[in-house]
Design a protein around this motif. Sequence first.
Motif, PDB file in Angstrom:
ATOM      1  N   THR A 163      16.618  15.419 -75.286  1.00 15.15           N
ATOM      2  CA  THR A 163      16.503  16.353 -74.158  1.00 15.15           C
ATOM      3  C   THR A 163      16.030  17.731 -74.614  1.00 15.15           C
ATOM      4  N   ASP A 164      16.713  18.324 -75.596  1.00 12.36           N
ATOM      5  CA  ASP A 164      16.284  19.647 -76.071  1.00 12.36           C
ATOM      6  C   ASP A 164      14.842  19.605 -76.598  1.00 12.36           C
ATOM      7  N   PHE A 165      14.493  18.522 -77.277  1.00  8.33           N
ATOM      8  CA  PHE A 165      13.147  18.446 -77.866  1.00  8.33           C
ATOM      9  C   PHE A 165      12.041  18.606 -76.824  1.00  8.33           C
ATOM     10  N   LYS A 166      12.340  18.305 -75.556  1.00  9.43           N
ATOM     11  CA  LYS A 166      11.306  18.414 -74.523  1.00  9.43           C
ATOM     12  C   LYS A 166      10.898  19.862 -74.277  1.00  9.43           C
ATOM     13  N   TYR A 167      11.759  20.836 -74.643  1.00  7.24           N
ATOM     14  CA  TYR A 167      11.374  22.244 -74.418  1.00  7.24           C
ATOM     15  C   TYR A 167      10.652  22.845 -75.616  1.00  7.24           C
ATOM     16  N   LYS A 168      10.504  22.058 -76.695  1.00  8.82           N
ATOM     17  CA  LYS A 168       9.838  22.613 -77.888  1.00  8.82           C
ATOM     18  C   LYS A 168       8.448  23.142 -77.525  1.00  8.82           C
ATOM     19  N   GLY A 169       8.199  24.373 -77.936  1.00 13.09           N
ATOM     20  CA  GLY A 169       6.894  24.977 -77.675  1.00 13.09           C
ATOM     21  C   GLY A 169       6.741  25.530 -76.264  1.00 13.09           C
ATOM     22  N   LYS A 170       7.781  25.397 -75.427  1.00 15.00           N
ATOM     23  CA  LYS A 170       7.643  25.822 -74.022  1.00 15.00           C
ATOM     24  C   LYS A 170       8.514  27.008 -73.645  1.00 15.00           C
ATOM     25  N   LEU A 171       9.365  27.486 -74.585  1.00  6.32           N
ATOM     26  CA  LEU A 171      10.288  28.583 -74.212  1.00  6.32           C
ATOM     27  C   LEU A 171       9.785  29.944 -74.713  1.00  6.32           C
ATOM     28  N   GLU A 185      20.139  27.809 -71.654  1.00  6.21           N
ATOM     29  CA  GLU A 185      19.769  27.850 -70.239  1.00  6.21           C
ATOM     30  C   GLU A 185      19.078  29.177 -69.899  1.00  6.21           C
ATOM     31  N   GLY A 186      19.553  30.252 -70.500  1.00  6.79           N
ATOM     32  CA  GLY A 186      18.925  31.554 -70.270  1.00  6.79           C
ATOM     33  C   GLY A 186      17.467  31.553 -70.725  1.00  6.79           C
ATOM     34  N   MET A 187      17.209  30.943 -71.885  1.00  6.07           N
ATOM     35  CA  MET A 187      15.836  30.879 -72.383  1.00  6.07           C
ATOM     36  C   MET A 187      14.973  29.968 -71.505  1.00  6.07           C
ATOM     37  N   MET A 188      15.543  28.869 -71.045  1.00  6.41           N
ATOM     38  CA  MET A 188      14.761  27.967 -70.174  1.00  6.41           C
ATOM     39  C   MET A 188      14.429  28.663 -68.856  1.00  6.41           C
ATOM     40  N   LYS A 189      15.426  29.340 -68.307  1.00 10.54           N
ATOM     41  CA  LYS A 189      15.224  30.048 -67.050  1.00 10.54           C
ATOM     42  C   LYS A 189      14.161  31.121 -67.205  1.00 10.54           C
ATOM     43  N   GLY A 190      14.298  31.901 -68.296  1.00 13.11           N
ATOM     44  CA  GLY A 190      13.358  32.979 -68.563  1.00 13.11           C
ATOM     45  C   GLY A 190      11.927  32.489 -68.707  1.00 13.11           C
ATOM     46  N   ALA A 191      11.766  31.256 -69.200  1.00 13.82           N
ATOM     47  CA  ALA A 191      10.433  30.707 -69.418  1.00 13.82           C
ATOM     48  C   ALA A 191       9.941  29.924 -68.200  1.00 13.82           C
ATOM     49  N   GLY A 192      10.767  29.851 -67.162  1.00 18.98           N
ATOM     50  CA  GLY A 192      10.393  29.070 -65.979  1.00 18.98           C
ATOM     51  C   GLY A 192      10.244  27.589 -66.332  1.00 18.98           C
ATOM     52  N   TYR A 193      11.118  27.114 -67.215  1.00 21.96           N
ATOM     53  CA  TYR A 193      11.039  25.732 -67.703  1.00 21.96           C
ATOM     54  C   TYR A 193      11.233  24.733 -66.565  1.00 21.96           C
ATOM     55  N   GLY A 194      10.323  23.761 -66.472  1.00 20.15           N
ATOM     56  CA  GLY A 194      10.274  22.834 -65.343  1.00 20.15           C
ATOM     57  C   GLY A 194      11.499  21.967 -65.147  1.00 20.15           C
ATOM     58  N   ASP A 195      12.070  21.435 -66.249  1.00 19.85           N
ATOM     59  CA  ASP A 195      13.202  20.531 -66.093  1.00 19.85           C
ATOM     60  C   ASP A 195      14.545  21.238 -66.242  1.00 19.85           C
ATOM     61  N   PHE A 196      14.612  22.483 -65.822  1.00 17.21           N
ATOM     62  CA  PHE A 196      15.846  23.253 -65.977  1.00 17.21           C
ATOM     63  C   PHE A 196      17.049  22.569 -65.313  1.00 17.21           C
ATOM     64  N   ALA A 197      16.873  22.132 -64.077  1.00 16.05           N
ATOM     65  CA  ALA A 197      18.008  21.594 -63.317  1.00 16.05           C
ATOM     66  C   ALA A 197      18.609  20.354 -63.975  1.00 16.05           C
ATOM     67  N   GLY A 198      17.769  19.427 -64.377  1.00 14.83           N
ATOM     68  CA  GLY A 198      18.259  18.201 -65.010  1.00 14.83           C
ATOM     69  C   GLY A 198      18.936  18.494 -66.330  1.00 14.83           C
ATOM     70  N   THR A 224      30.064  25.483 -77.697  1.00 19.51           N
ATOM     71  CA  THR A 224      29.222  24.692 -76.787  1.00 19.51           C
ATOM     72  C   THR A 224      28.859  25.521 -75.549  1.00 19.51           C
ATOM     73  N   ALA A 225      29.857  26.162 -74.951  1.00 24.19           N
ATOM     74  CA  ALA A 225      29.598  26.973 -73.755  1.00 24.19           C
ATOM     75  C   ALA A 225      28.614  28.098 -74.074  1.00 24.19           C
ATOM     76  N   ASN A 226      28.805  28.723 -75.224  1.00 25.35           N
ATOM     77  CA  ASN A 226      27.930  29.814 -75.627  1.00 25.35           C
ATOM     78  C   ASN A 226      26.493  29.317 -75.842  1.00 25.35           C
ATOM     79  N   HIS A 227      26.360  28.191 -76.509  1.00 26.13           N
ATOM     80  CA  HIS A 227      25.015  27.654 -76.751  1.00 26.13           C
ATOM     81  C   HIS A 227      24.326  27.255 -75.452  1.00 26.13           C
ATOM     82  N   PHE A 228      25.044  26.552 -74.575  1.00 33.35           N
ATOM     83  CA  PHE A 228      24.422  26.123 -73.328  1.00 33.35           C
ATOM     84  C   PHE A 228      23.960  27.341 -72.537  1.00 33.35           C
ATOM     85  N   SER A 229      24.782  28.369 -72.528  1.00 37.25           N
ATOM     86  CA  SER A 229      24.409  29.551 -71.766  1.00 37.25           C
ATOM     87  C   SER A 229      23.156  30.220 -72.346  1.00 37.25           C
ATOM     88  N   ASP A 230      23.064  30.303 -73.679  1.00 37.70           N
ATOM     89  CA  ASP A 230      21.855  30.880 -74.291  1.00 37.70           C
ATOM     90  C   ASP A 230      20.629  30.001 -74.033  1.00 37.70           C
TER      91      ASP A 230
END
Length: 120
Positions: free
Chosen positions: A112-120, A61-74, A53-59
Motif C-alpha cells: 500500500t505505501d509503495f503506491k505513493y512512491k514518487g507521488k508525495l 496522511e498529512g503528506m498524502m493530503k498535501g500532495a493531493g494523493y488519489g488513493d488517500f481515502a482507501g 503508529t498513530a504518529n506515523h499514520f498522521s504524518d
Amino acid sequence: MDFPNTEPYCWDCSFEVFYAKLDDEHKSLFKAVFDCAADRGSAGALSNLCSVTANHFSDEEGMMKGAGYGDFAGHKKAHDEFLGKIKGLKCPLDDGTIHYAKDWLVNHIKGTDFKYKGKL
Ligand SMILES: [Fe+2]
Ligand SMILES: [Fe+2]
C-alpha cells in the motif's frame, strides 16, 4: 498481495519509500513491533507501538493530503482499521496477534505505501 515476513524482524532497504521522514518512522514501527514480540507482557511496549503508529499514520496522511494523493481515502481506511485493532489490545499479546501485526506492517508498506512512491 502477500509479502513474507523478514527475519530477524527489522526494516531493510527493500522497504524504502524514499521519503526520509517516512522511512525513519517505518524503522521505528518495525522496532516497536519487535519490542512487543520480545516482551509480550509489556504494556509499555504496546503503548509505544500505538503511539509510534498513530504518529506515523498522521504524518503519512498529512503528506498524502498535501500532495493531493488519489488513493488517500482507501489508504486512511487501512490505517484506521489497524490502529483501531492495536489500540484494543491487552497484554500479554498472543502468537496470533504478534503474527498479525508483523504481517500487516510488511504487507502494508510493500503493498500500500509503495503506491505513493514518487507521488508525495
Ligand atoms: Fe500507510
Ligand atoms: Fe507507512
